[in-house]
Design an enzyme around this catalytic site. Structure first.
Site: not given
Length: 306
Positions: A169, A37-38, A15, A91
């Site tokens: 979701d 971010s990992r 996303i 969201k």
């Protein structure tokens, strides 16, 4: 021209790459100044692997947009607010209602903007539908929100874990539109959830709301995906939203719609909120999801594998 605001993007997954990064890049309000971010990165943008380091090393970044899954999001959002940053939430805004209320209180105490975003509310035809229904009484309505989880969340097991919400979701996108366009609120009367035998969250859902509103969510839709809502009012007005709310037909006639897409509109709204010193934390779509999980009858569905 006003100086662009620096934003850090946290959670560089599908996303973020598909929607957030291009929306920031094409905006006159924003500069993508860092990522957290990992493993994911964005070419040319300084990358961090933990939020605390970014907050310490980059004090000039005043805004953080959180795109990571909802379950771990609270700790990230709370850390950002405590560090004096404005926060934008993908969201759903959190894993539970209580934690988002807590974030709202933190934001107020810190004097910072908190924006619980609902991207489908920014679909091009949503405000047209809202205007067409304004001042009227909806007699009946139906939502079909049916898509292929393998296409939109490939190999993302978290969507089937507790807190992932399963088909709710994407379904919460439909509910975010419903709560935006209806002239009067509705509440859940009954629901049925079908959950794969080897998973924790539902893959299909059927719902009945007050006011003659029904909804069908399906995460196994093959072929053409369906994101539609239809409403009929007591005076005979018909409103049909298609393509996730990006098209609107009123009484059989296609309506002109806005040009700005969903995520560019979200970032424009975030800019406005910050500049006016406001927050936007509407949890009505999430309330419906909570009610569905509370009231629904459960049925087992066949095991799901990617």
């Amino acid at each position: 021209m006003a100086e662009k605001m620096k934003v850090a993007l946290v959670g560089i997954g599908k996303i973020a790459v598909d929607q957030h990064v291009p929306s920031i890049a094409t905006s006159g309000d924003w500069e993508l100044a860092a990522t957290v971010s990992r493993s994911g990165t964005v070419n040319g943008v300084p990358a961090f692997t933990d939020i605390e380091t970014m907050l310490i090393d980059r004090p000039e970044i005043g805004v953080v947009s959180l795109c990571l899954p909802p379950v771990p999001r609270f700790e990230y959002a709370a850390a950002c607010l405590r560090a004096g940053r404005h926060v934008m939430l993908e969201k759903p805004p959190g894993a539970t209602l209580a934690e988002v209320y807590a974030l709202d209180a933190l934001a107020r105490d810190a004097g910072k903007t908190l924006f619980a975003t609902w991207h489908s509310r920014m679909a091009k035809g949503v405000q047209v539908a809202k205007s067409a229904l304004a001042g009227k009484k909806v007699e009946r309505g139906h939502i079909d929100w049916k898509e292929n989880v393998r296409q939109w969340h490939p190999d993302q097991d978290w969507v089937f874990d507790p807190g992932g919400m399963g088909v709710l979701d994407p379904g919460i996108n439909a509910l975010s539109i419903l709560t935006e366009v209806l002239p009067a609120p509705v509440h859940l009367r009954s629901a049925v959830l079908r959950t794969p035998a080897n998973r924790q969250t539902p893959i299909c859902a059927e719902m009945m709301f007050s006011g003659g509103i029904t909804a069908s969510f399906d995460w196994l839709k093959k072929g053409t995906q369906t994101w539609e809502q239809r409403f009929t009012t007591t005076d005979g007005t018909s409103v049909h939203l298609l393509d996730g709310g990006n098209r609107c037909i009123v009484d059989g006639t296609e309506q002109p719609v806005t040009e700005l897409g969903e995520y560019p509109a979200l970032y424009a709204q975030m800019s406005h909120l910050i500049r006016t010193g406001k927050s936007d934390v509407d949890l009505s779509p999430m309330v419906h999801v909570s009610d569905i999980m509370t009231l629904a009858r459960r049925k087992e569905a066949p095991a799901f594998e990617w």
